[in-house]
Structure formats: structure tokens, C-alpha cells
Design an enzyme around this catalytic site. Structure first.
Site, PDB file in Angstrom:
ATOM      1  N   ARG A  54      81.205 -43.320  -9.666  1.00  0.00           N
ATOM      2  CA  ARG A  54      81.466 -42.564  -8.820  1.00  0.00           C
ATOM      3  C   ARG A  54      80.515 -41.988  -8.196  1.00  0.00           C
ATOM      4  O   ARG A  54      79.238 -42.092  -8.773  1.00  0.00           O
ATOM      5  CB  ARG A  54      82.629 -41.358  -9.139  1.00  0.00           C
ATOM      6  CG  ARG A  54      82.789 -41.250 -10.746  1.00  0.00           C
ATOM      7  CD  ARG A  54      81.556 -40.299 -11.229  1.00  0.00           C
ATOM      8  NE  ARG A  54      81.485 -39.311 -10.493  1.00  0.00           N
ATOM      9  CZ  ARG A  54      80.290 -38.662 -10.497  1.00  0.00           C
ATOM     10  NH1 ARG A  54      79.298 -39.049 -11.388  1.00  0.00           N
ATOM     11  NH2 ARG A  54      79.899 -37.500  -9.778  1.00  0.00           N
ATOM     12  N   GLY A  55      80.626 -40.986  -7.288  1.00  0.00           N
ATOM     13  CA  GLY A  55      79.460 -40.216  -6.704  1.00  0.00           C
ATOM     14  C   GLY A  55      78.914 -40.915  -5.306  1.00  0.00           C
ATOM     15  O   GLY A  55      78.978 -42.458  -5.669  1.00  0.00           O
ATOM     16  N   ALA A  56      78.694 -40.410  -4.345  1.00  0.00           N
ATOM     17  CA  ALA A  56      78.374 -41.061  -3.259  1.00  0.00           C
ATOM     18  C   ALA A  56      77.496 -42.083  -3.026  1.00  0.00           C
ATOM     19  O   ALA A  56      77.734 -43.202  -2.797  1.00  0.00           O
ATOM     20  CB  ALA A  56      77.751 -40.003  -2.036  1.00  0.00           C
ATOM     21  N   ARG A  95      87.955 -45.531  -1.379  1.00  0.00           N
ATOM     22  CA  ARG A  95      87.891 -44.010  -1.590  1.00  0.00           C
ATOM     23  C   ARG A  95      87.282 -43.560  -0.059  1.00  0.00           C
ATOM     24  O   ARG A  95      86.350 -44.241   0.525  1.00  0.00           O
ATOM     25  CB  ARG A  95      86.842 -43.529  -2.522  1.00  0.00           C
ATOM     26  CG  ARG A  95      87.119 -43.761  -4.104  1.00  0.00           C
ATOM     27  CD  ARG A  95      86.482 -43.133  -4.924  1.00  0.00           C
ATOM     28  NE  ARG A  95      86.797 -41.674  -5.100  1.00  0.00           N
ATOM     29  CZ  ARG A  95      85.846 -40.880  -5.681  1.00  0.00           C
ATOM     30  NH1 ARG A  95      84.836 -41.062  -6.330  1.00  0.00           N
ATOM     31  NH2 ARG A  95      86.336 -39.536  -5.413  1.00  0.00           N
ATOM     32  N   GLN A 209      83.610 -33.300 -13.741  1.00  0.00           N
ATOM     33  CA  GLN A 209      82.441 -33.993 -13.790  1.00  0.00           C
ATOM     34  C   GLN A 209      81.283 -33.232 -14.297  1.00  0.00           C
ATOM     35  O   GLN A 209      80.180 -33.744 -14.634  1.00  0.00           O
ATOM     36  CB  GLN A 209      82.046 -34.608 -12.275  1.00  0.00           C
ATOM     37  CG  GLN A 209      82.897 -35.727 -11.847  1.00  0.00           C
ATOM     38  CD  GLN A 209      84.347 -35.101 -10.945  1.00  0.00           C
ATOM     39  OE1 GLN A 209      84.863 -34.192 -11.408  1.00  0.00           O
ATOM     40  NE2 GLN A 209      84.645 -35.782  -9.945  1.00  0.00           N
ATOM     41  N   ASP A 250      79.219 -35.646  -0.626  1.00  0.00           N
ATOM     42  CA  ASP A 250      79.746 -36.909  -0.205  1.00  0.00           C
ATOM     43  C   ASP A 250      79.576 -37.382   1.240  1.00  0.00           C
ATOM     44  O   ASP A 250      79.754 -38.494   1.228  1.00  0.00           O
ATOM     45  CB  ASP A 250      81.084 -36.788  -0.820  1.00  0.00           C
ATOM     46  CG  ASP A 250      81.037 -36.500  -2.310  1.00  0.00           C
ATOM     47  OD1 ASP A 250      81.129 -37.291  -3.031  1.00  0.00           O
ATOM     48  OD2 ASP A 250      81.233 -35.283  -2.484  1.00  0.00           O
ATOM     49  N   ASN A 260      81.767 -31.603   0.234  1.00  0.00           N
ATOM     50  CA  ASN A 260      81.364 -32.014  -1.535  1.00  0.00           C
ATOM     51  C   ASN A 260      82.786 -31.658  -2.435  1.00  0.00           C
ATOM     52  O   ASN A 260      83.688 -31.401  -1.849  1.00  0.00           O
ATOM     53  CB  ASN A 260      80.273 -31.128  -1.944  1.00  0.00           C
ATOM     54  CG  ASN A 260      79.480 -31.561  -3.031  1.00  0.00           C
ATOM     55  OD1 ASN A 260      79.385 -32.689  -3.157  1.00  0.00           O
ATOM     56  ND2 ASN A 260      79.584 -30.368  -4.087  1.00  0.00           N
TER      57      ASN A 260
END
Ligand code: MRU
Length: 370
Positions: A54-56, A95, A209, A250, A260
Site C-alpha cells: 500500500r502507499g502511493a 484501488r 497505518q 496519494d 491524502n
């Protein structure tokens, strides 16, 4: 970055079998450190959707390697182009908010379109996947160098003895990228340069997170931090305990509107009200060059309600999932929000720091002018 002293990236090709990709499965961190091996597109799509990764930046890198797996699969099918297209669609649907996903998928498709034979398409797909990952890591390192100067300035102003207190939301750390992180890169750089820094880490409900990942990362690197509940930031800012709010994003519109993790907007409002600088760190792969009105145009992911009604944690040495709400409680799970550009003091990119407006952003990235 290091895990128990051993250097890791978040994604790489398996050494003994280059037809497989390996990732750090983030679902059970910090309680379990698991490496997952991914050998097909369906598994990569699941890993992105269910947030093993996960995470951009990391979503972009995973999409890059996913398209390499897609090329391998396509070469064994009757119709290469059709197989590739359906893998592209499957990965794209995982996503919606982080723009790095579509950016990496489109970059791979364009690279493969320049080749004719399946063998050459596979070769370009793997080199493009590596390029995307390496670029992500090196852009984050540059963000660290630029952001370090910002922290140094605050530290100088405070006389260099007292800690610079930085508040961050969610995890825009190395786990959200291939290495270094975006919001954390300047923090690691400052810590490594001997500047006294201390980080307030928002827990970041519902998936926590901050509590699970950012706290773990900072601890592994020896950066002093304090975990706080999501609603504490405003109080700390009112009492002069935050020198800088530093988050990731993101997707950032070319106007400077920043999407975000949910809750970021409230931190930006509190920062504005208290005169605390609010900076957002991002590699250029997170800009959406086609969007100007972030609130109206950035798609906001809604995830399973159970992420809100349940929580996961360690209990008597075992990972457990517990219900928080009444059994019949309805819930809504908006994963991101948009902070309007007017609340953002500046953007820290791999090319330097700019204001959150179109002219300033395009000043750093003139090739994006249309
Ligand atoms: O839902 P996630 O964990 O993929 O969300 C991404 C984030 O961690 C944050 O929004 C982060 O600040 C930006 S991603 C670099």
C-alpha cells in the site's frame, strides 16, 4: 531502509526465480514480518487491493512489476494483446485514489507498445518495472535532501538544541514507497545529519497505518517519536508543540489540492488556524496533471465497513481481530480526503520545494505545461 539492521526494499524480483516478485506483506506489521512471493497477475491485484502492499509509490511499483507478470502470462496465451489488456484492467481496478497506479500501468503499456515480439515486450516490461522502482527510491532520496533544509531552518531558528517537532499522518514512510518514503525522507535525513527531531505519529484510524507502520519504521531507524490518537494534533498545535506538519499524498492535482489519508484535511485546518507550516512531500509520479479541482475530481476510495467496526492487534502473543461497535452498527469507511491548496504551505518534490499552486508546480516541472 533497515529491518533489524538488514537493508530491505519493499518490492523486488526473487533472486532464484526471476519470474516471481517478492514483497513485504504489510498486513500484520509490526507484529509479524512476512515476505510474500507473487507469481501471477491475479495475486498481484489481490496484494494491492487487500493492502499487502500500500502507499502511493509502492502501489505504482507493484503495478509496474504486475505488468511484467502480465507480459509473461500474455506470452503463454493465444492472444498477447488481449491478455495484456485484461491484466491492465484488473490491476487498474484495484484501488482508485493513488494516481501512481494508473501512471505506472500506462508507462508499462506505452513501453511494451514500442516493441513487436513477445520476447522483446517481456524484456522491456522487466526493465521498465525496475526503472519505476529505482526512480521511486531515488526521487524519495532527493525529497529527503530538499526537506532536510526545511527542517534545518526550523532547527536553526530554535537554536539547534531543542527538537524540531513534526506531526505526520498515516504512513508516507519507506513502506509506502520502494525506499526512504516521502514524508519520512526529510525526517530520516535530518536525524542522520544529527539534527534533533521528534515525530508525533497520528495513529490513523481505521487501519492504523501510523500506529502500526510509521511507529515501527521510525523505531527501526532510531528516530524519537510519540504515538498519538488521531484527534490530538489540534491540541498540540494550540500549545506550540508542533513546528511542522509533514504528510504524504496519494494524488495531488496540478492546482496543488492534495488527496491524502482520511483526516489529513482536519490537520491542515488546525495547522492553518495555529500558524503551523503544513508541507506535503511527493515524487512527481503522484501529481495528476489533468485535474484542477481536487475535491470534485479526485476519486475517494471507500473500503469495507469492517475496517471501522473491527480492529486488529496483538493479544497474548497472537494476532486477533476484535469488534469495536454494536453488532448491527452501520459504518462508512472513506479512505481519503482532499486538502485544498490554500491550506498547503508547500510541496516537497524530487526537484525542490514549491508552492501549492499551478504556476509554482509547473515552474519545477515545465515539461508538463500544455
Ligand atoms: O491506504 P494506504 O495505506 O495505501 O494510504 C496511503 C497512505 O499511506 C497515505 O495516504 C500516505 O500519506 C500517502 S501514500 C505515500
Amino acid at each position: 531502509m533497515n529491518v533489524n539492521g538488514k537493508p530491505y526494499r519493499t518490492i523486488w524480483l526473487k533472486q532464484s526465480d526471476e519470474r516471481q516478485v517478492q514483497i513485504i506483506d504489510q498486513r500484520n506489521l509490526p507484529h509479524e514480518f512476512n515476505i510474500e512471493t507473487i507469481g501471477n497477475v491475479a495475486s498481484m491485484a489481490r496484494a494491492i487491493q487487500e493492502m499487502h502492499v500500500r502507499g502511493a509509490g509502492l502501489i505504482g511499483a507493484a503495478a509496474g512489476y504486475g505488468m511484467y507478470l502480465a507480459a509473461l502470462e500474455a506470452s503463454e496465451s493465444d492472444d498477447f494483446d488481449q491478455s495484456l489488456e485484461s491484466s491492465y484492467q484488473a490491476l487498474k481496478e484495484t484501488r482508485p485514489t493513488a494516481v501512481n497506479l494508473a501512471w505506472a500501468l500506462d508507462r508499462q503499456m506505452a513501453a511494451m507498445a514500442r516493441e513487436t515480439s513477445p520476447v522483446d515486450k517481456i524484456a522491456i516490461a522487466i526493465s521498465t518495472a525496475h526503472e519505476i522502482a529505482d526512480e521511486d527510491a531515488s526521487f524519495c532520496a532527493s525529497i529527503g535532501r530538499h526537506g532536510l533544509e526545511l527542517i534545518r531552518e526550523i532547527s536553526n531558528r530554535k537554536g539547534n538544541a531543542e527538537s524540531v517537532n513534526i506531526l505526520t499522518h498515516c504512513n508516507a514512510g519507506w513502506l509506502a514507497f520502494v525506499d526512504h518514503g516521502s514524508a519520512t525522507a526529510p525526517i530520516y535525513a535530518a536525524h542522520d545529519a544529527g539534527l534533533p527531531v521528534h515525530v508525533y505519529v497520528d495513529e490513523t484510524r481505521p487501519r492504523n497505518q501510523g500506529a502500526r507502520l510509521t511507529a515501527w519504521e521510525l523505531g527501526q531507524h532510531g528516530v524519537p517519536y510519540t504515538l498519538i490518537a488521531d484527534n490530538v494534533g489540534g491540541h498540540l498545535m494550540q500549545h506550540g508543540k508542533v513546528d511542522l506538519v509533514l504528510t504524504g499524498t496519494d494524488r495531488t492535482a496540478v492546482s496543488g489540492d492534495v488527496a491524502n489519508k482520511i483526516g489529513t484535511y482536519l490537520k491542515a485546518l488546525a495547522a492553518k488556524d495555529n500558524g503551523v507550516p503544513f508541507y506535503v512531500a511527493l515524487p512527481s509520479s503522484t501529481f495528476d496533471w489533468n485535474i484542477r479541482d481536487g475535491v470534485a475530481e479526485i476519486p475517494i476510495e471507500q473500503r469495507d465497513d469492517e475496517e471501522v467496526t473491527f480492529a486488529q492487534g496483538l493479544c497474548d502473543g497472537a494476532l486477533k481481530r476484535v469488534r469495536l461497535s454494536p453488532e448491527s452498527s452501520p459504518a462508512a469507511n472513506y479512505a481519503f480526503d482532499v486538502t485544498p491548496a490554500r491550506l498547503v504551505t508547500g510541496l516537497i518534490t524530487e526537484r525542490g520545494i514549491c508552492e501549492a499552486n499551478e504556476a509554482s508546480i509547473l515552474g519545477l516541472f515545465p515539461e508538463k505545461r500544455v
